[in-house]
Scaffold this motif. Structure first.
Motif, mmCIF file in Angstrom:
data_model
loop_
_atom_site.group_PDB
_atom_site.id
_atom_site.type_symbol
_atom_site.label_atom_id
_atom_site.label_comp_id
_atom_site.label_asym_id
_atom_site.label_seq_id
_atom_site.Cartn_x
_atom_site.Cartn_y
_atom_site.Cartn_z
ATOM 1 N N PRO A 1 4.291 3.799 -4.625
ATOM 2 C CA PRO A 1 3.674 4.846 -5.449
ATOM 3 C C PRO A 1 2.486 4.288 -6.240
ATOM 4 C CG PRO A 1 6.070 4.877 -5.693
ATOM 5 C CD PRO A 1 5.735 3.669 -4.865
ATOM 6 N N HIS A 2 2.610 3.054 -6.691
ATOM 7 C CA HIS A 2 1.535 2.369 -7.407
ATOM 8 C C HIS A 2 1.156 1.162 -6.552
ATOM 9 C CE1 HIS A 2 0.179 0.307 -11.400
ATOM 10 N NE2 HIS A 2 -0.392 -0.249 -10.377
ATOM 11 N N PRO A 3 0.130 1.290 -5.686
ATOM 12 C CA PRO A 3 -0.232 0.158 -4.811
ATOM 13 C C PRO A 3 -0.628 -1.068 -5.631
ATOM 14 C CG PRO A 3 -1.383 2.179 -4.158
ATOM 15 C CD PRO A 3 -0.748 2.456 -5.483
ATOM 16 N N GLN B 1 0.815 -1.216 0.000
ATOM 17 C CA GLN B 1 0.000 0.000 0.000
ATOM 18 C C GLN B 1 0.845 1.262 0.000
ATOM 19 O OE1 GLN B 1 -3.282 0.819 -0.271
ATOM 20 N NE2 GLN B 1 -3.489 -1.290 -0.931
ATOM 21 N N PRO C 1 -2.267 -5.346 -5.432
ATOM 22 C CA PRO C 1 -3.015 -6.288 -4.599
ATOM 23 C C PRO C 1 -2.096 -7.267 -3.880
ATOM 24 C CG PRO C 1 -3.636 -6.504 -6.944
ATOM 25 C CD PRO C 1 -2.518 -5.515 -6.874
#
Lengths: 541, 541
Positions: B281-283, B278, B285
């Motif tokens: 910069p780009h969370p 999380q 899954p």
């Protein structure tokens, strides 16, 4: 259920007030908490007509954490029964909501125009879309595929181990918090896509009304509430809360009873909700649709054949709704060569002839003008055209068209950021060979569009895999604005277009975002949900 | 691609070493980075035989962030071609992996036993399961439903607006980081469920080997690598890294090229990965399967009819594999009345006769004994039975059975925590009416089990909605251990059973966890993936 807010309650419910069906009741400025009309105890705000700057009545007293708690607690209570309703009952609920909204078309259309400045024809179209979306989801419920049924009967003679009887379906996640958008006051707001999907899935909904259209929210929220009452559903299946994002929005996303969040809005707002949801003791999914420049790639063959036409079509897509659409084409990669000048001339000409249009709110207008000004002041950016201005508007929106070079674009990631409104940046690309690297640099997008001719097919085929990695929807020889609501649409995309690229906020696949799978092993028929029993007509997946 | 690690590289690739197919090559202790054998530059660790405490050769030199970067960068590069492979090619890759693993059964079975102490019969069963899982996913690829095709042809005459041609399919997310589990060194490890699902989806995989079975990991990792080479796939489609969770694991989950994480292990490990994912910069899954006590509810009718039999079945489920199964029944809600004493006597008797069993590692054994000791010292808990002890084991595991009252259980949430191993807490419940409140208090679970007779049907029907909210799988008159791998299984559940209850880590639905939907609007056939073209035989959903 908390009772702290009840001192402010008017002791009327939607039903008691005699407003189930029939014409819309006069606006009161009260929230709708599980069927009860409750006046907030915070400061009072008014909607503003962005065309005139005029303040609209009534005042809306903002709610607080205690109202969120009341709504969410009632939603959790309602969930116990609502999750077990027959899909046909949920379908009827959606259909009735659609019917009540339709009956009140004139009242709703008038209020939406006042609160948003959106032209009448588009408001009517958006109401139709909202109503059709509710009915589409009702149809999916009746047809049965939303249950995601998978059945594997027992194989008692399988070796080395017998197979048990296993049956899978999707169950609803629980109460959903929906944050309405400013730019679609109907289709992405109180009874918009997230609400329709959540209710279809079997999840109660608590909506935080967008501050720019509280009256529209009240009208629509009452319609949902009345539809729920008409079908004997628990009142907690729907609530509508007014409040500040930082207080009410945060409290809603953090509330233990809330099990998912649907949001359409800014990147800052969406990422803040993601952080709240992850910090919970029990993290929950957040579906935030946030930011997209929707790149348009113009290939040489297409430009050579019809550069001027593409320019006109582009300008129409760019300037519709003052550019305030999630799928607005804010970035163009123009391969220079035959037809590229015609494209620019045609687009610039159309932009120059675009009348000034009221934007949704003074705040949005102001942010838009700041974004335009930053582009104007950027040393590598040239302003190609500006539309008409109208200083008499309270929230003016003037179309703009800018150009820059591929080198400059690649050198400054600020040029790839979204400017929400009718402005677009055309990147002059010397050669098709430069396209993949430029596209790879982009963040996730809702859409990408490619214009091509037969001669461009090989070039385009090479770009498709790059674009697939960036977007939720790929449009060929069309425009990204105008999102069809059906079974095959995807309105989503990798971060930061959305917080969760595995989902869509438009179309019937959206129902799944509020579900999860459960398997039943060797359960007798009496314990199985109807759709998993032998002989059920539910389609399997 | 970084070259910092290449000084340590042996310059052999799996293929150059002549090991594609045929018998397993001798273990070297090297990582497998995109087909190349690379020795780590960190400290050297050895596996330990938990039966004897004996150190096993070879030594495994741990890798670092530079190895993660090399593997992840190669995975991103491989993704460009692997994502476009025909599903039949990916199916053949999975089948070949299964074939190589099968060919090397004896080598693998021997090493797994040495590294984990798991009895031979269970190791053979787990290998069969792993191989069958790869083949099952291959079958799904050949059948076509994994693409999630939805097609809505154009309706040019639709009013008010024509409908465009819209076609949807699922595309792979990108490189996946897989963290193997200690308790299933084959089925939930290097070529286990997450790897099979990711490779089937079209995602390259980087595995962080579990430190307790590095040799097994090397054997299996080479099999995957060799299968990839045999089908001409890019070597970066699979890598195997050794290292510390805090360094290598964190670097892997944080690497920009990694697009999803699959993890099976502790709650602390899973939540740490969630936080890393999380904070990117780009969370991305994270699918972490973490913690579950798998409550078993024993209803009066069932107890009256067959209390002793249920006790024996329960003890067998509890003590299998030294209780080291994710679905181990660690909590029993026993409704007191006729048959409940017989249940307790029978279960206690079976537990007392349970031989001491080596646990997976000294660390797991130590944590287990701490958990047992805490129960023993709890003032409201009574020890009902203990199994045999064997102090000669390096990682001993002794079965235990405890009881407490419903009041005490409700008063102390520590009693609901998982103790990983063959111990279970039986809560004596005075009345069936007490069950819903007790179950509501529980956190999310992988499974719940109910034992019932005809006479219990109404009681059970009232419990089902409560249990559905808590679990991914509901078992009736059976036991949660023994997870069938098919289309209808769910091995998942609400937090903290997993980090994302919308998914499953077992069964064919797991392929979807590594995909997202993309829509193609008005795309000509030349730009469509084969499964979306007119006349494709792909099943639609």
């Amino acid at each position: 259920m908390t009772t702290t807010a009840e001192t402010a309650e008017t002791a009327r419910t939607a039903e008691a007030a005699g407003t189930t069906g029939g014409p819309a009741a006069p606006l009161t400025g009260e929230m709708v908490l599980a069927g009860a009309r409750v006046r907030g105890r915070g400061r009072t705000v008014h909607a503003v007509d962005p065309r005139t700057g005029r303040t609209l009545d009534p005042g809306y007293a903002l709610g607080g954490a205690e109202d969120v708690d009341r709504a969410a607690t009632a939603a959790a209570e309602a969930f116990r029964t609502y999750r077990r309703t027959d899909p046909g009952v949920r379908a009827a609920f959606l259909d009735t909501t659609a019917e009540i909204l339709t009956d009140r078309t004139e009242t709703i259309v008038a209020r939406v125009q006042q609160e948003t400045g959106i032209p009448e024809a588009r408001v009517r179209g958006e109401l139709t879309r909202t109503v059709n979306q509710l009915r589409l989801f009702a149809g999916v419920l009746r047809e049965g595929s939303a249950a995601g049924v998978r059945i594997e009967p027992a194989l008692p003679d399988r070796t080395p181990l017998p197979r048990p009887d296993l049956r899978q379906r999707r169950v609803p996640l629980g109460p959903v918090a929906v944050f309405g958008a400013s730019n679609f006051p109907l289709a992405f707001s109180v009874a918009g896509g997230d609400t329709a999907a959540a209710l279809a899935a079997g999840c109660p909904v608590v909506v935080k009304a967008h501050g720019s259209h509280p009256g529209t929210s009240e009208l629509v929220g009452l319609a949902v509430t009345e539809a729920a009452a008409r079908h004997g559903l628990p009142a907690g299946v729907f609530s509508l809360v007014y409040g500040e994002g930082r207080e009410v929005g945060t409290a809603l996303a953090a509330h233990p009873a809330v099990r998912a969040v649907g949001f359409t809005g800014s990147r800052a707002g969406g990422t803040a909700l993601m952080a709240v949801a992850q910090a919970r003791p029990h993290p929950i999914p957040v579906y935030a649709e946030m930011s997209s420049t929707n790149p348009v790639v113009l290939l040489p063959g297409a430009l050579g054949e019809r550069g001027a036409d593409i320019g006109a079509g582009f300008a129409a897509s760019l300037t519709t709704s003052a550019g305030q659409l999630c799928t607005n084409p804010g970035l163009v990669l123009l391969v220079e060569g035959p037809g590229s000048a015609e494209f620019l001339d045609s687009a610039a000409d159309a932009v120059r002839r675009t009348p000034a249009t009221p934007m949704l709110s003074p705040a949005i207008s102001s942010a838009y003008r700041d974004g335009v000004q930053a582009l104007r002041e950027h040393p590598a950016v040239t302003e190609l055209a500006a539309g008409e201005e109208d200083e008499s508007l309270a929230a003016p929106g003037t179309a703009h068209l800018f150009t820059t070079t591929a080198t400059a674009f690649a050198a400054d990631e600020a040029l790839a950021a979204e400017v929400f409104g009718a402005t677009s940046l055309v990147v002059r690309v010397p050669d098709v060979a430069d396209l993949p690297a430029l596209l790879e640099r982009l963040e996730g997008q809702l859409t990408a569009t490619v214009h091509l001719s037969e001669a461009d097919t090989a070039t385009a085929a090479d770009l498709v895999p790059v674009l697939e990695e960036k977007v939720g929807r790929l449009v060929v020889n069309g425009w990204p604005t105008g999102v069809d609501v059906g079974a095959a649409i995807v309105h989503g995309g990798p971060f930061p277009a959305t917080s969760d690229g595995r989902s869509t906020s438009v179309g019937t696949l959206a129902i799944e975002r509020f579900q999860r799978p459960v398997a039943y092993q060797d359960a007798p028929a009496a314990l199985l949900p109807p759709e998993l029993r032998d002989g059920a007509s539910t389609p399997t997946t």
